[in-house]
Scaffold this motif. Structure first.
Motif, PDB file in Angstrom:
ATOM      1  N   ARG A 459      -0.724  -2.830  -9.284  1.00  0.00           N
ATOM      2  CA  ARG A 459      -0.289  -1.856  -8.292  1.00  0.00           C
ATOM      3  C   ARG A 459       1.024  -1.184  -8.691  1.00  0.00           C
ATOM      4  O   ARG A 459       1.141   0.040  -8.663  1.00  0.00           O
ATOM      5  N   LEU A 460       2.017  -1.978  -9.073  1.00  0.00           N
ATOM      6  CA  LEU A 460       3.325  -1.392  -9.357  1.00  0.00           C
ATOM      7  C   LEU A 460       3.315  -0.568 -10.637  1.00  0.00           C
ATOM      8  O   LEU A 460       3.928   0.500 -10.702  1.00  0.00           O
ATOM      9  N   MET A 461       2.610  -1.037 -11.654  1.00  0.00           N
ATOM     10  CA  MET A 461       2.535  -0.245 -12.885  1.00  0.00           C
ATOM     11  C   MET A 461       1.761   1.049 -12.659  1.00  0.00           C
ATOM     12  O   MET A 461       2.105   2.098 -13.198  1.00  0.00           O
ATOM     13  N   ASN A 462       0.710   0.979 -11.847  1.00  0.00           N
ATOM     14  CA  ASN A 462      -0.049   2.182 -11.477  1.00  0.00           C
ATOM     15  C   ASN A 462       0.836   3.165 -10.727  1.00  0.00           C
ATOM     16  O   ASN A 462       0.840   4.374 -11.009  1.00  0.00           O
ATOM     17  N   ASP A 463       1.602   2.660  -9.778  1.00  0.00           N
ATOM     18  CA  ASP A 463       2.460   3.529  -8.969  1.00  0.00           C
ATOM     19  C   ASP A 463       3.551   4.189  -9.810  1.00  0.00           C
ATOM     20  O   ASP A 463       3.839   5.384  -9.654  1.00  0.00           O
ATOM     21  N   ILE A 464       4.167   3.415 -10.685  1.00  0.00           N
ATOM     22  CA  ILE A 464       5.229   3.976 -11.520  1.00  0.00           C
ATOM     23  C   ILE A 464       4.663   5.041 -12.455  1.00  0.00           C
ATOM     24  O   ILE A 464       5.234   6.117 -12.626  1.00  0.00           O
ATOM     25  N   ALA A 465       3.491   4.748 -13.038  1.00  0.00           N
ATOM     26  CA  ALA A 465       2.892   5.687 -13.994  1.00  0.00           C
ATOM     27  C   ALA A 465       2.354   6.941 -13.319  1.00  0.00           C
ATOM     28  O   ALA A 465       2.464   8.047 -13.856  1.00  0.00           O
ATOM     29  N   GLY A 466       1.756   6.784 -12.120  1.00  0.00           N
ATOM     30  CA  GLY A 466       1.096   7.914 -11.481  1.00  0.00           C
ATOM     31  C   GLY A 466       1.887   8.580 -10.384  1.00  0.00           C
ATOM     32  O   GLY A 466       1.383   9.479  -9.701  1.00  0.00           O
ATOM     33  N   HIS A 467       3.129   8.161 -10.220  1.00  0.00           N
ATOM     34  CA  HIS A 467       3.959   8.601  -9.094  1.00  0.00           C
ATOM     35  C   HIS A 467       4.003  10.119  -8.929  1.00  0.00           C
ATOM     36  O   HIS A 467       3.648  10.662  -7.882  1.00  0.00           O
ATOM     37  N   LYS A 468       4.382  10.825  -9.967  1.00  0.00           N
ATOM     38  CA  LYS A 468       4.571  12.275  -9.834  1.00  0.00           C
ATOM     39  C   LYS A 468       3.245  13.003  -9.629  1.00  0.00           C
ATOM     40  O   LYS A 468       3.129  13.893  -8.785  1.00  0.00           O
ATOM     41  N   PHE A 469       2.228  12.624 -10.418  1.00  0.00           N
ATOM     42  CA  PHE A 469       0.928  13.281 -10.298  1.00  0.00           C
ATOM     43  C   PHE A 469       0.346  13.077  -8.900  1.00  0.00           C
ATOM     44  O   PHE A 469      -0.179  14.003  -8.285  1.00  0.00           O
ATOM     45  N   GLU A 470       0.443  11.848  -8.392  1.00  0.00           N
ATOM     46  CA  GLU A 470      -0.142  11.547  -7.091  1.00  0.00           C
ATOM     47  C   GLU A 470       0.538  12.340  -5.983  1.00  0.00           C
ATOM     48  O   GLU A 470      -0.116  12.817  -5.051  1.00  0.00           O
ATOM     49  N   GLN A 471       1.843  12.491  -6.066  1.00  0.00           N
ATOM     50  CA  GLN A 471       2.538  13.223  -5.015  1.00  0.00           C
ATOM     51  C   GLN A 471       2.257  14.723  -5.083  1.00  0.00           C
ATOM     52  O   GLN A 471       2.205  15.403  -4.061  1.00  0.00           O
ATOM     53  N   GLU A 472       2.059  15.219  -6.285  1.00  0.00           N
ATOM     54  CA  GLU A 472       1.715  16.633  -6.429  1.00  0.00           C
ATOM     55  C   GLU A 472       0.375  16.960  -5.787  1.00  0.00           C
ATOM     56  O   GLU A 472       0.151  18.071  -5.307  1.00  0.00           O
ATOM     57  N   ARG A 473      -0.536  15.982  -5.756  1.00  0.00           N
ATOM     58  CA  ARG A 473      -1.854  16.248  -5.182  1.00  0.00           C
ATOM     59  C   ARG A 473      -1.971  15.745  -3.736  1.00  0.00           C
ATOM     60  O   ARG A 473      -3.064  15.690  -3.184  1.00  0.00           O
TER      61      ARG A 473
END
Length: 566
Positions: A459-473
């Motif tokens: 979960r935490l590695m996913n969140d750190i890696a995908g943070h910016k992309f996920e918020q943009e969408r």
């Protein structure tokens, strides 16, 4: 690994998928499409299979004699076991390795037969190999490497091989292993600035790779391929070991791509481009990800089940994240809760199609489980899917309400939606009698510490890696946003704390790997393997699953396209 002249399809440019009703997604199309369909039949089998098998068995016999022979000294035996493991051959010699490590442990710690072998490399390798095997070895073994002031002796700074071995050993640390915490910082400093005059070019390459990808944190077959190439360049390499490793890698590669070819047939029947144009088309990537959990030939059925299950979960995740309105998602969750094919009526067409795919897949699994006298397992598979859907719905509600939860509110839900528990359930469905009803009860209802730790890492590695992309969408807030808001810190401060939690979770996993009397080691190892695969997928804090045209393309190419030259 270069992709030139490999026959691999080129990575398409990123393009926008169908616009969702509430949110948007930008997932580039599949890199692989129908590429592996040609491997689905048995027509690609090697004509010289019988000759190869005879050679393979002869080489295995020679390696077995090396392992069980009495002429090797401690360091020679440790190096041999390490080489066998890193070349990807250990699954052929599990019993012999276990027996040898038990003998080594007793000789070293009970009979003090290793007193003349206390150099940095020997101690570090001994420690790592025993802890990997579940032995509770004290890190105080490294105190003998310190000077009178309690610091690591300056004399070991020039021992590059020893420093590298110590660095790898540090990744097996428990909570409270302060010696290893200090050692990790010490080795990183000196390995990053090694004197090239003290290391061969090959050793220098190994150091550079290890600093990016420690042994414990990677895809086993990918790391085996890389190590084969390192090992081949060693002047002292053993030709028997090297030949066996290459034969084994290529043989498994042929089986694996045939499995992926058959999965591609199933995938084409789903017709994802037409039925789910908003979702990620990542079959090959998911299959390779699951290869990181178990690659051995006998787990073919399990790999098929877990790959299909994770494909279905990936679609479901995108339905909740991207496609559905909140009302539709509540109806979908109810349909899964009721597990009734008629409950899908009234849902949008794509959700109805999804329900049919889901229920048909479970019917297929149920038939096979009943045929093998394991029908009880289907209850746990359904329960895990219901838990998954409920958690997805909770996140969807947060997203629609623009709610940023506290970490205490976020983590219990997000640890489910990362999908690790679902993956383990699917993995265990297709395994043999080593998996019992008690194992499923432990997995689903006991909240085991080792599984939770793997979920935290994921979960935490996913969140750190995908943070910016996920918020943009317009995705639900991740742990990064939750932590920033709750503790009023910057993004980098939040990430720093989350990275520390990942490191702590690894210590939890290492501790839980200590020889268990309840859950078989073969199952605990799968949990460790998934956590290691997660590190490879989110390497460099980049989501290589979403951005599958970069590192993941290399992974698939190395493991399933290009054989090793013999």
């Amino acid at each position: 690994m270069s992709l030139q002249n490999s026959g691999v399809p080129s990575s398409p440019a990123a393009e926008t998928s169908t616009v969702a009703k509430q949110r948007s997604a930008i997932f580039h199309p599949t890199v692989w499409a129908d590429y592996f369909l040609k491997h689905a039949s048995d027509s690609n089998s090697m004509s010289s299979e019988g000759i190869v098998e005879e050679q393979f068995e002869r080489l295995k016999g020679e390696v077995r004699k090396m392992l069980t022979g009495a002429m090797y000294k401690l360091l020679q035996k440790l190096n041999l076991i390490d080489q066998i493991q890193r070349l990807g051959l250990a699954y052929h010699f599990e019993l012999e390795i276990d027996e040898q490590l038990e003998q080594i442990r007793r000789s070293y710690f009970e009979f003090h037969c290793g007193d003349n072998d206390d150099n940095l490399h020997t101690i570090s390798l001994l420690f790592r190999l025993l802890r990997q095997q579940g032995y509770n070895v004290s890190c105080e073994i490294f105190n003998r490497l310190k000077d009178s002031e309690g610091n690591f002796s300056k004399s070991i700074i020039t021992d590059v091989q020893g420093l590298l071995s110590l660095f790898e050993a540090c990744h097996l640390s428990y909570h409270g292993d302060d010696i290893l915490n200090d050692a990790l910082a010490f080795t990183i400093i000196h390995l990053e600035s090694i004197d090239k005059r003290k290391a061969s070019p090959n050793l220098e390459k190994q150091v550079s790779h290890a600093l990016r990808q420690p042994i414990q944190k990677g895809l086993p077959r990918l790391e085996a391929r890389r190590y084969i190439q390192f090992y081949q360049q060693e002047p002292s390499h053993n030709e028997v070991l090297l030949s066996l490793a290459k034969l084994d890698f290529n043989s498994l590669q042929e089986q694996h791509r045939k499995e992926l070819g058959n999965l591609t047939r199933w995938w084409k029947d789903i017709d994802i481009e037409r039925e789910f144009p908003f979702t990620r088309d990542r079959l090959a990537e998911l299959y390779v990800w699951m290869l990181g959990v178990h690659f051995e030939p006998e787990y073919e059925i399990s790999r098929g089940i877990v790959t299909k299950m994770m494909v279905i979960i990936s679609i479901l995740d995108d339905i909740y994240d991207v496609y559905g309105t909140l009302e539709e998602l509540e109806f979908l969750t109810e349909a899964i809760e009721r597990w009734d094919v008629n409950a899908k009526e009234g849902l949008p067409k794509c959700m109805q199609v999804f329900c049919m795919i889901l229920f048909d897949f479970y019917d297929e699994i149920g038939y096979e489980l009943t045929r093998k006298g394991r029908s009880y397992r289907l209850f746990y598979a359904k329960e895990a899917m219901k838990i998954q859907a409920r958690a997805y719905l909770t996140e969807a509600k947060w997203c629609h309400q623009n709610h940023i939860p506290t970490m205490e509110e976020y983590m219990p839900v997000a640890l489910i939606t990362i999908g690790n528990q679902m993956a383990f359930v699917a993995l265990f469905l297709g395994m043999g009698d080593v998996v019992t009803k008690d194992v499923f009860d432990w997995l689903i209802f006991d909240d085991p510490k080792i599984v939770k730790a793997s979920e935290v890492i994921g979960r935490l590695m996913n969140d750190i890696a995908g943070h910016k992309f996920e918020q943009e969408r317009g995705h639900v807030a991740s742990s990064v946003e939750c932590f920033m808001k709750q503790y009023k810190v910057t993004e980098e401060e939040a990430k720093k704390e989350l990275r520390k939690q990942v490191a702590d979770a690894w210590k939890d996993m290492n501790e839980e790997l200590r020889r268990s009397t309840t859950i078989p080691m073969v199952l605990l190892t799968r949990v460790i393997n998934l956590a290691g695969a997660i590190h490879a997928v989110y390497e460099d804090e980049t989501d290589h699953y979403v951005n599958a045209g970069t590192n993941f393309k290399d992974f698939v190419t190395c493991l399933l396209v290009n054989p090793l030259p013999m």
